[in-house]
Design an enzyme around this catalytic site. Structure first.
Site, PDB file in Angstrom:
ATOM      1  N   GLN B 135     -99.421 -14.951 -71.391  1.00 48.45           N
ATOM      2  CA  GLN B 135    -100.338 -13.976 -71.961  1.00 48.45           C
ATOM      3  C   GLN B 135     -99.575 -13.357 -73.025  1.00 48.45           C
ATOM      4  O   GLN B 135     -98.837 -12.592 -72.712  1.00 48.45           O
ATOM      5  CB  GLN B 135    -100.840 -13.306 -71.070  1.00 48.45           C
ATOM      6  CG  GLN B 135    -101.695 -12.174 -71.343  1.00 48.45           C
ATOM      7  CD  GLN B 135    -102.152 -11.172 -70.398  1.00 48.45           C
ATOM      8  OE1 GLN B 135    -102.160 -11.637 -68.923  1.00 48.45           O
ATOM      9  NE2 GLN B 135    -102.408  -9.850 -70.502  1.00 48.45           N
ATOM     10  N   SER B 138     -98.538  -7.899 -75.207  1.00 51.44           N
ATOM     11  CA  SER B 138     -97.584  -6.813 -75.565  1.00 51.44           C
ATOM     12  C   SER B 138     -96.804  -6.873 -76.741  1.00 51.44           C
ATOM     13  O   SER B 138     -96.317  -8.002 -76.789  1.00 51.44           O
ATOM     14  CB  SER B 138     -96.897  -6.424 -74.280  1.00 51.44           C
ATOM     15  OG  SER B 138     -97.630  -6.262 -73.076  1.00 51.44           O
ATOM     16  N   SER B 170     -94.211 -13.159 -70.275  1.00 50.37           N
ATOM     17  CA  SER B 170     -93.704 -13.638 -68.981  1.00 50.37           C
ATOM     18  C   SER B 170     -93.768 -15.328 -69.050  1.00 50.37           C
ATOM     19  O   SER B 170     -94.884 -15.776 -69.694  1.00 50.37           O
ATOM     20  CB  SER B 170     -94.341 -13.249 -67.726  1.00 50.37           C
ATOM     21  OG  SER B 170     -94.164 -11.819 -67.571  1.00 50.37           O
ATOM     22  N   GLU B 253    -108.072  -9.585 -63.314  1.00 52.02           N
ATOM     23  CA  GLU B 253    -106.755  -9.508 -62.558  1.00 52.02           C
ATOM     24  C   GLU B 253    -106.935  -8.940 -61.422  1.00 52.02           C
ATOM     25  O   GLU B 253    -106.521  -9.149 -60.050  1.00 52.02           O
ATOM     26  CB  GLU B 253    -105.809  -8.287 -63.063  1.00 52.02           C
ATOM     27  CG  GLU B 253    -104.873  -9.007 -64.167  1.00 52.02           C
ATOM     28  CD  GLU B 253    -103.838  -7.927 -64.830  1.00 52.02           C
ATOM     29  OE1 GLU B 253    -104.162  -7.018 -65.203  1.00 52.02           O
ATOM     30  OE2 GLU B 253    -102.631  -7.901 -64.093  1.00 52.02           O
ATOM     31  N   GLU B 381     -98.239   5.305 -64.409  1.00 52.44           N
ATOM     32  CA  GLU B 381     -99.165   6.152 -65.025  1.00 52.44           C
ATOM     33  C   GLU B 381    -100.362   5.815 -65.393  1.00 52.44           C
ATOM     34  O   GLU B 381    -101.612   6.559 -65.487  1.00 52.44           O
ATOM     35  CB  GLU B 381     -98.336   6.808 -66.345  1.00 52.44           C
ATOM     36  CG  GLU B 381     -97.056   7.619 -66.079  1.00 52.44           C
ATOM     37  CD  GLU B 381     -95.806   6.760 -65.200  1.00 52.44           C
ATOM     38  OE1 GLU B 381     -95.830   5.535 -65.683  1.00 52.44           O
ATOM     39  OE2 GLU B 381     -95.217   7.129 -64.406  1.00 52.44           O
TER      40      GLU B 381
HETATM   41  C1  LIG Z   1     -91.667  -8.051 -65.904  1.00 57.70           C
HETATM   42  C2  LIG Z   1     -92.883  -7.818 -66.594  1.00 57.70           C
HETATM   43  C3  LIG Z   1     -93.313  -8.721 -67.269  1.00 57.70           C
HETATM   44  C4  LIG Z   1     -94.431  -8.406 -68.044  1.00 57.70           C
HETATM   45  N1  LIG Z   1     -95.120  -9.668 -68.464  1.00 57.70           N
HETATM   46  C5  LIG Z   1     -95.868  -9.536 -69.762  1.00 57.70           C
HETATM   47  C6  LIG Z   1     -96.795 -10.592 -70.137  1.00 57.70           C
HETATM   48  O1  LIG Z   1     -96.585 -11.858 -69.397  1.00 57.70           O
HETATM   49  N2  LIG Z   1     -97.434 -10.711 -71.072  1.00 57.70           N
HETATM   50  C7  LIG Z   1     -97.874  -9.480 -71.700  1.00 57.70           C
HETATM   51  O2  LIG Z   1     -98.221  -9.333 -72.716  1.00 57.70           O
HETATM   52  N3  LIG Z   1     -97.094  -8.258 -71.166  1.00 57.70           N
HETATM   53  C8  LIG Z   1     -96.389  -8.391 -70.150  1.00 57.70           C
HETATM   54  N4  LIG Z   1     -95.475  -7.362 -69.924  1.00 57.70           N
HETATM   55  C9  LIG Z   1     -95.437  -6.082 -70.692  1.00 57.70           C
HETATM   56  C10 LIG Z   1     -96.399  -4.940 -69.829  1.00 57.70           C
HETATM   57  O3  LIG Z   1     -97.400  -5.164 -69.872  1.00 57.70           O
HETATM   58  C11 LIG Z   1     -95.640  -3.640 -70.524  1.00 57.70           C
HETATM   59  O4  LIG Z   1     -94.440  -3.378 -70.301  1.00 57.70           O
HETATM   60  C12 LIG Z   1     -96.619  -2.544 -69.931  1.00 57.70           C
HETATM   61  O5  LIG Z   1     -97.922  -2.564 -70.354  1.00 57.70           O
HETATM   62  C13 LIG Z   1     -96.025  -1.081 -70.606  1.00 57.70           C
HETATM   63  O6  LIG Z   1     -96.075  -1.169 -71.947  1.00 57.70           O
HETATM   64  P1  LIG Z   1     -94.539  -0.937 -72.764  1.00 57.70           P
HETATM   65  O7  LIG Z   1     -93.449  -1.562 -72.117  1.00 57.70           O
HETATM   66  O8  LIG Z   1     -95.009  -0.936 -74.078  1.00 57.70           O
HETATM   67  O9  LIG Z   1     -94.287   0.741 -72.195  1.00 57.70           O
HETATM   68  P2  LIG Z   1     -94.874   1.931 -73.022  1.00 57.70           P
HETATM   69  O10 LIG Z   1     -96.429   1.777 -73.396  1.00 57.70           O
HETATM   70  O11 LIG Z   1     -94.062   2.330 -74.075  1.00 57.70           O
HETATM   71  O12 LIG Z   1     -94.642   3.307 -71.996  1.00 57.70           O
HETATM   72  C14 LIG Z   1     -93.274   3.999 -72.038  1.00 57.70           C
HETATM   73  C15 LIG Z   1     -93.581   5.010 -70.937  1.00 57.70           C
HETATM   74  O13 LIG Z   1     -94.590   5.677 -71.426  1.00 57.70           O
HETATM   75  C16 LIG Z   1     -95.606   5.970 -70.432  1.00 57.70           C
HETATM   76  N5  LIG Z   1     -97.169   6.039 -70.924  1.00 57.70           N
HETATM   77  C17 LIG Z   1     -97.580   5.226 -72.064  1.00 57.70           C
HETATM   78  N6  LIG Z   1     -98.758   5.429 -72.425  1.00 57.70           N
HETATM   79  C18 LIG Z   1     -99.245   6.590 -71.435  1.00 57.70           C
HETATM   80  C19 LIG Z   1    -100.359   7.157 -71.341  1.00 57.70           C
HETATM   81  N7  LIG Z   1    -101.485   7.014 -72.058  1.00 57.70           N
HETATM   82  N8  LIG Z   1    -100.103   8.224 -70.276  1.00 57.70           N
HETATM   83  C20 LIG Z   1     -99.103   8.462 -69.502  1.00 57.70           C
HETATM   84  N9  LIG Z   1     -98.002   7.699 -69.707  1.00 57.70           N
HETATM   85  C21 LIG Z   1     -97.940   6.759 -70.733  1.00 57.70           C
HETATM   86  C22 LIG Z   1     -95.623   4.653 -69.608  1.00 57.70           C
HETATM   87  O14 LIG Z   1     -96.221   4.964 -68.382  1.00 57.70           O
HETATM   88  C23 LIG Z   1     -94.071   4.432 -69.453  1.00 57.70           C
HETATM   89  O15 LIG Z   1     -93.646   5.455 -68.543  1.00 57.70           O
HETATM   90  C24 LIG Z   1     -94.605  -7.523 -68.968  1.00 57.70           C
HETATM   91  C25 LIG Z   1     -93.539  -6.250 -68.463  1.00 57.70           C
HETATM   92  C26 LIG Z   1     -92.823  -6.562 -67.541  1.00 57.70           C
HETATM   93  C27 LIG Z   1     -91.851  -5.426 -66.979  1.00 57.70           C
END
Ligand SMILES: Cc1cc2nc3c(=O)[nH]c(=O)nc-3n(C[C@H](O)[C@H](O)[C@H](O)COP(=O)(O)OP(=O)(O)OC[C@H]3O[C@@H](n4cnc5c(N)ncnc54)[C@H](O)[C@@H]3O)c2cc1C
Lengths: 375, 415
Positions: B135, B138, B170, B253, B381
């Site tokens: 997928q 991100s 992933s 999901e 969050e």
């Molecule tokens: C092990 C793993 C596997 C993954 N696999 C996939 C995959 O297969 N495909 C894919 O597309 N993605 C994947 N992801 C990505 C995952 O969906 C994102 O990392 C996740 O949604 C968080 O986005 P970010 O990393 O950009 O963090 P950010 O959005 O930058 O967040 C940083 C911090 O800000 C906080 N924050 C952000 N927005 C808000 C809000 N509105 N209110 C309060 N707090 C907020 C967050 O909670 C976090 O603490 C994976 C991530 C991990 C760790």
């Protein structure tokens, strides 16, 4: 799998909610809170008329003969409404002790009176500090009389009869404890009211001085009966706590939608939203654990002791968590006497202690899980 | 109130159980049973190969993706039958890790939005594990704020030309296909200019670079797109309607309830039952017991919450946003449990190699994997926002970029 209450049971819950919304408004609760009455007599009578007091008492003893699942849904509503009546003392503790260990004559004498609202009962277990334990029972039985002091005794000042835990042996062993029934209207017991955290449910000190008492259950069986009573009451109280948690969450949510600060509802601030989300989480976990307890209670499953302890811990935590954060969401208003938040805060913290404190039940849970794993 | 199967459910369970008993790769059962978050490996076999073989065997006998229609490689089962299957599959279900995204998210999205001929071509090999999907949502600029993504798709005749970068994908390194969310119109507000596609991960211009994770493993990747061409018939949903398509993906999901989230509690309870501390068995220590009891009721609370959800499913109700609590509670719990298990080991807790560490380092592995659990699939969050807004009805967060054309949103700090 149908891990849920039946439609009939849900209907009963709705019926109880409607009835309590009408007869047990926060205003009515305040009459007792403010010390103008020891409990809500009108409400008590109404509960009897609705059949709620005897819902789990067999028909032959004047009850509705429904069952414990039905009692669970009513308990939830009693907690939601913060009802100022001796429901838990009478129905979960005294009546359950009679159901488990009473002779036919004892059941015939007291259970119909419980179901009809004529008799209030209680359990006299504690003697000052400490948790349920044979070692903590000093009150002595000899020659059909009791001598010693019990406190705190929930609803002790308004009760008509008490189930009393007394020492009949000299050690600290389970077998040294026996239960007795005492008619409190006979005048042989000195009663003193105790100021307590939650005035909507009174606490008293009972002094027994060569007071006449009749055995309840076999001599030396007291502790084993008590554990069963406490487990059942833990599940039933958990439902009250779940009802209270839900209500506190609801109050917090409603206020968060209503109150404007910085130009917008405070419920739009994430710190507030997340606090409410966490309240929802703990209330949900407590509800699910309590359902498991209800299932175990209603089927008399061997898992009951473990399920009861889990329900007790989870529901105690949830109610304390929701009640304290409900005040926080309300800000200064939440800390006024005028707002109802403190009634739930009081009830949550008083209930956390009534059947033995959290640390006691934590111990129980781990012991029981170990036993199960060993088996 | 009961935990009993209906007669049909019982019959289904018996059939499933018999088939699993006769066909599951029993030689790995013990090892899988003992594996926990952060440590699902097989000592003497390649887990991907074992997983693919098990999936294929299930598919050949009609036990793959049970709730999918038969013509797409499923069994046409009810949601409750799918839950029963998961319960019976037990530790062998841990072999499905690499298929979760494909089966749970990509497949259902294809089913809802792909052309019929594509469904018949692509879905059966996805169900049988012969083809693995990923997928691609991100991006560095769009994680929680998925709609903030910047990978562009531009129309060129019958094709779309993709340029940009995805991250945290992933399984991209072993995936055959992926679903991809792109920006097709930067001049409208961010949710309105997105379009979804599926693509062959071997297409020219797709470059997958594994990322070394905090845990030391490399399960996710960066994926770069340089002039990658996707035919228009591989578009999922309408042009600029990609946001709604992705919501379908994410909502699916939730259907994955029932398998049970891991909390680390059973592992900790076992450990404390045998562990000796300086002054006696851990399980007899007052402080240890209190901690255990607190986690015990969280774990059982989650278990019975999912039983309630399963009961609702069997009555034909759809799982709602309240099912977000599983990941929210379990994520931080498993992290705390692992931390505590190491604390109990004292200085020795620092050793993490399977050869030298207590219990082959399972709690160390759990500790290092746990932070990802709290982030993947929506952070704690975001989960709390979902509960607050969709369950409790509180106002949505204020979104300052809601009505602003995407190309006018300030971009500072966006990679
Ligand atoms: C092990 C793993 C596997 C993954 N696999 C996939 C995959 O297969 N495909 C894919 O597309 N993605 C994947 N992801 C990505 C995952 O969906 C994102 O990392 C996740 O949604 C968080 O986005 P970010 O990393 O950009 O963090 P950010 O959005 O930058 O967040 C940083 C911090 O800000 C906080 N924050 C952000 N927005 C808000 C809000 N509105 N209110 C309060 N707090 C907020 C967050 O909670 C976090 O603490 C994976 C991530 C991990 C760790």
């Amino acid at each position: 799998m149908n891990f849920d209450f039946s439609d009939d049971q849900k209907q009963l819950r709705d019926q109880a909610r409607k009835f309590l919304a009408e007869k047990c408004s926060p205003k009515a609760v305040r009459v007792v809170l403010d010390g103008k009455a020891p409990y809500d007599k009108e409400l008590w009578k109404g509960l009897a008329e609705m059949g709620f007091l005897g819902v789990a008492i067999p028909e032959e003893f004047g009850g509705a003969g429904a069952g414990h699942l039905e009692l669970c849904v009513i308990a939830e509503e009693m907690g939601r409404a913060n009802a100022p009546v001796p429901f838990s003392s009478t129905v979960y503790l005294a009546a359950e002790a009679l159901l488990i260990a009473g002779s036919d004559a004892q059941k015939k004498k007291w259970l119909p009176a419980v179901a009809s609202g004529e008799a209030i009962g209680t359990l006299a277990l504690f003697e000052g500090k400490g948790n349920p334990s044979p070692k903590n029972i000093k009150l002595a039985a000899s020659g059909g009389t009791l001598t010693g002091v019990k406190k705190p005794v929930a609803d002790g000042a308004i009760a008509d009869f008490a189930v009393v835990a007394a020492r009949t042996g000299s050690g600290g062993r389970d077998g040294d404890i026996s239960l007795f029934l005492v008619d409190l209207k006979d005048g042989g017991v000195e009663v003193k009211n105790l100021t307590n955290l939650d005035p909507t449910r009174g606490q008293a000190e009972l002094t027994f001085n060569n007071t006449k008492a009749e055995p309840l259950g076999a001599a030396g069986e007291g502790w084993s009966i008590l554990s069963q009573v406490l487990d059942r009451a833990a599940v039933l109280c958990a439902f009250e706590q779940v009802g209270g948690s839900d209500r506190a969450l609801e109050m917090g949510r409603d206020y968060a939608l209503d109150r404007i600060a910085f130009g917008r509802p405070i419920g739009s601030f994430q710190a507030v939203k997340h606090m409410l989300a966490d309240m929802y989480v703990s209330a949900t976990l407590a509800r699910s654990n309590s359902y498991y307890g209800a299932w175990a209670l209603s089927t008399n499953a061997s898992e009951l002791p473990e399920a009861a302890a889990a329900a007790r811990i989870s529901a105690t935590q949830a109610f304390q968590h929701c009640a304290k954060n409900n005040i926080q969401v309300h800000g200064g208003m939440g800390f006024t006497w005028e707002f109802d938040c403190h009634m739930y805060y009081r009830r949550a913290n008083a209930m956390a202690l009534g059947l033995g404190s959290l640390s006691y039940w934590e111990d129980q849970l781990i012991d029981r899980m170990r036993k199960k794993n060993a088996a | 109130m009961n935990f009993e199967d209906t007669p049909q459910e019982a019959a289904f369970r018996a059939t499933a159980r018999a088939w699993i008993a006769a066909n599951a790769p029993k030689q790995y059962e013990e090892e899988l049973r003992k594996s926990s978050l952060g440590r699902t490996q097989l000592k003497n076999a390649n887990i991907l190969e074992v997983a693919k073989a098990w999936q294929k065997r299930k598919a050949d006998a009609g036990w793959a993706c049970l709730h999918w229609p038969k013509e797409y490689g499923g069994r046409g089962s009810s949601p409750i039958e799918r839950v029963i299957w998961q319960q019976e599959e037990g530790p062998f279900g841990k072999l499905s890790g690499m298929f979760i995204i494909g089966h749970g998210m990509c497949g259902p999205t294809m089913m809802a939005f792909a052309r019929e001929e594509h469904k018949r071509t692509y879905l059966p090999p996805l169900a049988s594990g012969e083809k693995v999907w990923c997928q691609l949502f991100s991006e560095p600029a769009g994680g929680s704020d998925v709609a903030g993504l910047r990978t562009r798709a531009e129309k060129d005749g019958d094709n779309w030309v993709i340029n940009g970068q995805k991250i945290w994908t992933s399984g991209a390194h072993y995936s055959d296909y992926g679903i991809l969310l792109t920006r097709t119109d930067p001049t409208v507000p961010k949710h309105k200019g997105l379009t979804m596609f599926f693509l062959d991960m071997k297409s020219p211009g797709v470059e997958v670079r594994p990322i070394k994770q905090a845990s030391g493993a490399s399960d996710f990747n960066e994926v770069y797109f340089t002039n990658v061409r996707i035919p228009d018939h591989q578009r999922l949903g309408e042009v600029n309607d990609g946001w709604n398509v992705s919501l379908t993906t994410l909502m699916n999901e939730r259907m994955s309830i029932g398998a049970g989230v891991s909390t680390g509690f059973p592992e900790l309870f076992d450990y404390c039952s045998s562990l000796m501390l300086d002054d006696g068995p851990a399980i007899e220590d007052r402080a240890v017991r209190s901690k255990l009891a607190n986690w015990a009721v969280k774990a059982s609370g989650l278990r019975y919450t999912s039983m309630r959800a399963i009961s609702a499913l069997s009555k034909g109700e759809r799982p709602g946003p309240e099912n977000s609590i599983g990941k929210l509670v379990a994520g931080s719990m498993i992290q705390d449990v692992a931390t505590y298990a190491l604390d109990l080991q004292g200085a020795a807790g620092v050793v993490s190699g399977p050869e030298d560490a207590e219990l082959a380092g399972r709690f160390q592995a759990m500790l290092l994997r746990a932070p990802g659990t709290r982030v993947e699939g929506g952070t704690d969050e975001i989960m709390r926002n979902i509960i607050a807004e969709r369950v409790l009805g509180l106002p949505g967060d204020i979104r300052v970029d809601k009505d602003v054309p995407f190309n006018k949103i300030p971009t500072k700090g966006r990679g």
